[in-house]
Design a protein around this motif. Structure first.
Motif, mmCIF file in Angstrom:
data_model
loop_
_atom_site.group_PDB
_atom_site.id
_atom_site.type_symbol
_atom_site.label_atom_id
_atom_site.label_comp_id
_atom_site.label_asym_id
_atom_site.label_seq_id
_atom_site.Cartn_x
_atom_site.Cartn_y
_atom_site.Cartn_z
ATOM 1 N N ALA A 102 9.836 9.314 -10.212
ATOM 2 C CA ALA A 102 8.471 9.002 -9.780
ATOM 3 C C ALA A 102 8.402 7.866 -8.778
ATOM 4 O O ALA A 102 7.549 7.865 -7.905
ATOM 5 N N ALA A 103 9.287 6.879 -8.926
ATOM 6 C CA ALA A 103 8.968 5.565 -8.376
ATOM 7 C C ALA A 103 9.810 5.137 -7.187
ATOM 8 O O ALA A 103 10.943 5.550 -7.015
ATOM 9 N N ASP A 104 9.221 4.260 -6.366
ATOM 10 C CA ASP A 104 9.949 3.567 -5.308
ATOM 11 C C ASP A 104 10.677 2.354 -5.885
ATOM 12 O O ASP A 104 11.794 2.052 -5.502
ATOM 13 N N ARG A 105 9.986 1.648 -6.794
ATOM 14 C CA ARG A 105 10.584 0.503 -7.468
ATOM 15 C C ARG A 105 10.309 0.603 -8.959
ATOM 16 O O ARG A 105 9.386 1.303 -9.392
ATOM 17 N N VAL A 106 11.100 -0.132 -9.703
ATOM 18 C CA VAL A 106 11.004 -0.133 -11.155
ATOM 19 C C VAL A 106 10.890 -1.574 -11.616
ATOM 20 O O VAL A 106 11.580 -2.449 -11.094
ATOM 21 N N LYS A 150 2.088 10.291 -2.672
ATOM 22 C CA LYS A 150 2.637 9.985 -1.346
ATOM 23 C C LYS A 150 1.791 10.607 -0.238
ATOM 24 O O LYS A 150 1.545 9.970 0.790
ATOM 25 N N ALA A 151 1.344 11.855 -0.443
ATOM 26 C CA ALA A 151 0.548 12.543 0.590
ATOM 27 C C ALA A 151 -0.782 11.841 0.826
ATOM 28 O O ALA A 151 -1.319 11.860 1.935
ATOM 29 N N THR A 152 -1.324 11.202 -0.208
ATOM 30 C CA THR A 152 -2.624 10.545 -0.083
ATOM 31 C C THR A 152 -2.483 9.039 0.129
ATOM 32 O O THR A 152 -3.483 8.330 0.245
ATOM 33 N N GLY A 153 -1.242 8.545 0.162
ATOM 34 C CA GLY A 153 -1.032 7.107 0.357
ATOM 35 C C GLY A 153 -1.544 6.259 -0.796
ATOM 36 O O GLY A 153 -1.899 5.097 -0.617
ATOM 37 N N THR A 154 -1.592 6.860 -1.981
ATOM 38 C CA THR A 154 -2.116 6.145 -3.147
ATOM 39 C C THR A 154 -1.056 5.226 -3.735
ATOM 40 O O THR A 154 0.074 5.638 -3.985
ATOM 41 N N THR A 155 -1.423 3.977 -3.968
ATOM 42 C CA THR A 155 -0.570 3.002 -4.624
ATOM 43 C C THR A 155 -0.683 3.259 -6.130
ATOM 44 O O THR A 155 -1.766 3.576 -6.617
ATOM 45 N N ALA A 156 0.423 3.128 -6.865
ATOM 46 C CA ALA A 156 0.337 3.446 -8.297
ATOM 47 C C ALA A 156 1.303 2.623 -9.131
ATOM 48 O O ALA A 156 2.384 2.250 -8.668
ATOM 49 N N ILE A 157 0.880 2.336 -10.345
ATOM 50 C CA ILE A 157 1.776 1.787 -11.370
ATOM 51 C C ILE A 157 1.837 2.810 -12.494
ATOM 52 O O ILE A 157 0.804 3.270 -12.989
ATOM 53 N N TYR A 158 3.058 3.170 -12.863
ATOM 54 C CA TYR A 158 3.305 4.319 -13.726
ATOM 55 C C TYR A 158 4.126 3.865 -14.928
ATOM 56 O O TYR A 158 5.313 3.564 -14.798
ATOM 57 N N GLY A 165 7.214 15.431 -10.220
ATOM 58 C CA GLY A 165 7.432 15.677 -8.797
ATOM 59 C C GLY A 165 6.136 15.969 -8.067
ATOM 60 O O GLY A 165 5.887 15.442 -6.971
ATOM 61 N N VAL A 166 5.286 16.779 -8.692
ATOM 62 C CA VAL A 166 3.981 17.111 -8.113
ATOM 63 C C VAL A 166 3.139 15.846 -7.953
ATOM 64 O O VAL A 166 2.500 15.615 -6.919
ATOM 65 N N PRO A 193 0.835 -1.207 0.000
ATOM 66 C CA PRO A 193 0.000 0.000 0.000
ATOM 67 C C PRO A 193 0.870 1.257 0.000
ATOM 68 O O PRO A 193 1.826 1.347 0.766
ATOM 69 N N GLY A 194 0.565 2.200 -0.873
ATOM 70 C CA GLY A 194 1.308 3.450 -0.956
ATOM 71 C C GLY A 194 2.551 3.396 -1.816
ATOM 72 O O GLY A 194 3.209 4.417 -2.022
ATOM 73 N N GLU A 195 2.854 2.223 -2.341
ATOM 74 C CA GLU A 195 4.061 2.089 -3.152
ATOM 75 C C GLU A 195 3.814 2.559 -4.592
ATOM 76 O O GLU A 195 2.747 2.341 -5.150
#
Ligand code: ADP
Ligand code: ADP
Length: 223
Positions: free
Chosen positions: A198-202, A179-187, A172-173, A28-30
């Protein structure tokens, strides 16, 4: 909760296997950036997770709840695709408000204003969609996808129509907002710098499979 679990996912188009037995976990949040050459299955993977393509096999779950047979609108996921059309008969504000019509009028107006500010289109709220440039339309689509606070956001090259300076600012925005909303995302992106920002992991895809996955440093470490 345990976030997103994708197990043994297969998406086929006739004889083409677009997604070939993919496993993927997101906490969650990643935020995961998805890279890989054209045709490697990035969009098909996102569409399969979203419920927009029939699966030839596999499972999609959120917090250990199997969503494989749930329709798109019952998954609590948000999607923004490159071909994601805006509604031409609604103005910019009306498009951003699309997913939040259950909110009160005041809350909705506040949220639309906040999101248009985020993507730098405050003055465009009452503009007709047909008057927008490609880059502006893409920013409206991004604001629309963020509006309902989805628990998982699936973004397919969300900034591809923007010039470099705007893209660097918005990535960046966008990261800060997720991150501020704890939203999990795939980009999904073609741009290594953007993935890094953008990412924590790739994850790097090739021929329908995830070839490498890790932190940006792990994935791009010298061999
Ligand atoms: P990427 O997003 O990495 O460019 P895609 O998921 O779009 O890759 O495509 C993966 C494979 O599936 C490619 O071989 C592509 O031609 C095929 N494909 C994707 N969508 C369709 C479709 N709607 N009909 C037939 N083949 C498709
Ligand atoms: P693109 O890169 O697709 O041309 P951008 O969203 O990056 O579009 O817009 C670049 C700038 O051009 C905007 O900040 C805006 O000032 C101006 N612009 C583009 N289209 C319009 C329009 N329809 N009306 C007013 N200004 C516009």
């Amino acid at each position: 909760g345990s976030g997103l679990a994708v197990r043994d996912l297969v998406v086929r188009f006739g004889n083409t296997t677009a997604v070939d037995h993919v496993d993927l976990d997101l906490a969650p949040g990643e935020i995961l950036a998805l890279l890989g050459p054209s045709g490697s299955g990035k969009s098909s993977l996102l569409r399969g997770i979203a419920g927009l393509e029939p699966l030839a096999g596999g499972l999609v779950a959120w917090d250990d709840v199997d969503l494989t047979n749930e329709p798109v609108h019952r998954r609590g996921f948000g999607v923004m695709f490159q071909d994601g059309q805006l509604f031409p008969h609604r103005d910019v504000g009306g498009n951003v408000a699309y997913g939040i019509e259950h909110l009160s009028r005041a809350e909705r107006a506040h949220r639309v204003g906040e999101l248009l500010d985020l993507v730098g289109l405050t003055a465009y709220e009452r503009r007709a969609i047909t008057t927008l440039s490609g880059g502006q339309a893409q920013r409206v689509a991004l604001a629309r996808s963020l509006a309902p606070h989805p628990r998982l956001l699936l973004l397919d090259e969300p900034l591809s129509a923007l010039d470099r300076a705007l893209r660097e600012r918005l990535v960046g925005v966008l990261r800060d907002t997720l991150k501020a909303t704890g939203t999990t995302a795939i980009y999904v992106t073609h741009d290594q710098d953007e993935a890094f920002a953008a990412a924590d992991r790739v994850a790097v895809m090739g021929a329908g499979r995830v070839l490498r996955i890790g932190t940006p440093r792990e994935v791009w470490r010298d061999p």
